[in-house]
Structure formats: C-alpha cells, structure tokens
Design a protein around this motif. Sequence first.
Motif, mmCIF file in Angstrom:
data_model
loop_
_atom_site.group_PDB
_atom_site.id
_atom_site.type_symbol
_atom_site.label_atom_id
_atom_site.label_comp_id
_atom_site.label_asym_id
_atom_site.label_seq_id
_atom_site.Cartn_x
_atom_site.Cartn_y
_atom_site.Cartn_z
ATOM 1 N N PHE A 154 -10.048 4.102 4.025
ATOM 2 C CA PHE A 154 -9.026 5.101 3.705
ATOM 3 C C PHE A 154 -8.540 5.814 4.968
ATOM 4 O O PHE A 154 -7.342 6.093 5.108
ATOM 5 C CB PHE A 154 -9.566 6.120 2.705
ATOM 6 N N SER A 155 -9.464 6.105 5.874
ATOM 7 C CA SER A 155 -9.077 6.782 7.115
ATOM 8 C C SER A 155 -8.144 5.912 7.944
ATOM 9 O O SER A 155 -7.140 6.392 8.490
ATOM 10 C CB SER A 155 -10.332 7.135 7.928
ATOM 11 N N MET A 156 -8.456 4.627 8.034
ATOM 12 C CA MET A 156 -7.618 3.711 8.806
ATOM 13 C C MET A 156 -6.300 3.433 8.095
ATOM 14 O O MET A 156 -5.262 3.250 8.736
ATOM 15 C CB MET A 156 -8.377 2.406 9.048
ATOM 16 N N LEU A 157 -6.337 3.417 6.780
ATOM 17 C CA LEU A 157 -5.129 3.159 5.994
ATOM 18 C C LEU A 157 -4.052 4.199 6.282
ATOM 19 O O LEU A 157 -2.863 3.864 6.407
ATOM 20 C CB LEU A 157 -5.480 3.152 4.503
ATOM 21 N N VAL A 158 -4.462 5.455 6.401
ATOM 22 C CA VAL A 158 -3.482 6.528 6.610
ATOM 23 C C VAL A 158 -3.197 6.768 8.092
ATOM 24 O O VAL A 158 -2.314 7.564 8.425
ATOM 25 C CB VAL A 158 -3.956 7.845 5.952
ATOM 26 N N HIS A 159 -3.939 6.078 8.969
ATOM 27 C CA HIS A 159 -3.761 6.311 10.406
ATOM 28 C C HIS A 159 -3.047 5.161 11.113
ATOM 29 O O HIS A 159 -2.287 5.389 12.053
ATOM 30 C CB HIS A 159 -5.127 6.536 11.065
ATOM 31 N N TYR A 160 -3.305 3.943 10.674
ATOM 32 C CA TYR A 160 -2.752 2.766 11.341
ATOM 33 C C TYR A 160 -1.727 2.064 10.452
ATOM 34 O O TYR A 160 -1.740 2.208 9.232
ATOM 35 C CB TYR A 160 -3.856 1.755 11.677
ATOM 36 N N HIS A 161 -0.887 1.275 11.103
ATOM 37 C CA HIS A 161 -0.009 0.350 10.391
ATOM 38 C C HIS A 161 -0.588 -1.050 10.585
ATOM 39 O O HIS A 161 -0.318 -1.720 11.579
ATOM 40 C CB HIS A 161 1.424 0.428 10.926
ATOM 41 N N MET A 162 -1.403 -1.476 9.651
ATOM 42 C CA MET A 162 -2.072 -2.770 9.726
ATOM 43 C C MET A 162 -1.943 -3.486 8.390
ATOM 44 O O MET A 162 -1.683 -2.857 7.357
ATOM 45 C CB MET A 162 -3.572 -2.612 10.044
#
Length: 258
Positions: A154-162
């Motif tokens: 969830f943290s990466m989902l809202v921080h990165y465009h991947m």
Amino acid sequence: MEMRGIMGGFYKISEWIMRLSVTNVLWAICSIPFWFFVFSALFLPTSEQGSTIGMLYVAIAVSPFTLFPATAAMFTVARKWVMGEVDVPLFKTFFRGYKENFLQSMLGGLLYAVLFAIMVVDLTVYRSEPSMQLISFLFIGFLFILIVSLFNFFSMLVHYHMKTFQLLKNAVLITIGRPFRSIGTLAMAIVVLMASWKFTFLFPFFTGSVIAFLSYWNFNLIYQKMQAQAEKLAAAEAEQASNDESEDETSDIVTGKK
C-alpha cells in the motif's frame, strides 16, 4: 493567527484527532461489506465453527473489491501527512486516492486474498495435527512476511508509479531485505490493535488510520535511506568516471594523441 502555548498544543491535538477519525470513518464506510462478514463471523456462537470459517472466507473474497481500495485511499492520505502536507482536504484526497488506485489495489488484493486464504487453510490443518504443529510455525513466519509486505504494498502503491507485479515483488523484497524495519512495522500495528482491543472505541475512529500513518512513516524511512544510498552510489560512479576521463586525457597528452 497561529495559537501558541497550551492552547496551541490542544488545538493541534484536536486537529490530528479530527484528521485521523475522519479518515478512519471514510475507510470503514468504504469497506462495509468486508467488516459485515468479519463481525458476523466474530459474533457467531462457538458451536458454529464451520459457519464462522465460511464467513471469514466470504470476507476474504470481498476484500479486494472493498477493503483494498479503501485502504489504498487511506494510505494516500497518510502519505500526505508524512510528507508534511497535513492540511490537505481529507474527502477530496481520500476519494481521489480511491479512484486512482482502485484497479491496482483490487488486482493486488486478489493475489493477497488467495494467499491469505491458503494461509488460513494451512494453519488450520497443521495446527489440528499434533505431529505437524512445527510446520505451522513456518506458516506463521510466512504470514508475518505477508502482512508486512501488504503494508509495504500500500505504501508503494501510493508513492510510486509502477505496474502491479512490480509493486508486489518490491513489497516482498523490501519486507525481506529490511527485517528490522519489518518487525518494527508489525510491532507498531500489534500495539495499536492491542490498544484498540482494550479500548474498543478506537476501532471505528482511529485504528486503521493510525496503522496506515505509522506504516507509511516507517516505509518512508526505508525509502529515504535507499534514496540516499542511490545518490551516494551515483556520486561515486560520477567521480570514478571523471577520474577515468582525466586519466585518459593525461595519457593522450603523454602519447601525443590529438
């Protein structure tokens, strides 16, 4: 005019209470179907164990379409807070995060739902067999990795465009590669849950948003450290390339090359 002193402190505390509670309520409302089946399972008589497990499986089944998008939206708000944007409009930020991350959170949720269902089955089977209880501890370890990787997802989902697969893979890699941070994330979540279990009014107003804030805060520390390491490595490579270029120029002068 900004208030200072004791009144200013109370005002800031009240602001944070409002932020956390509003975000938590929005999260709970957007995932009502999931919580309906969870609480239905919890309040069933102990004699109806089969129905309880069935309700939990239904809750897991609906979670990718309800709980996961709502949690992604909550982490969107938590990210803003951690990044210093504490005065963002809560409703607008929450539902924008819900809309933007719905598909990826749902796809990731489908995979996590399957994995959690498998874990529940395995733990139930192995813990019921005395000769296989040692194996159940192995699955508890896998469950630990799965839970923390979910926070990182969830943290990466809202921080990165991947892409979704990259998010899932990197979430697991960070969880395994940063064991102390992973333990810290899980420990903070457990403390919040234990406090909420003792003071049940925390569940509808604070539990989810506090865990999201702490999880993203911990992830952000990992991100900052990784970014600093990457910048240091890039600087070292640039310095090495500059030194190599200087050596080549010196060699050309010595040999008389043009």
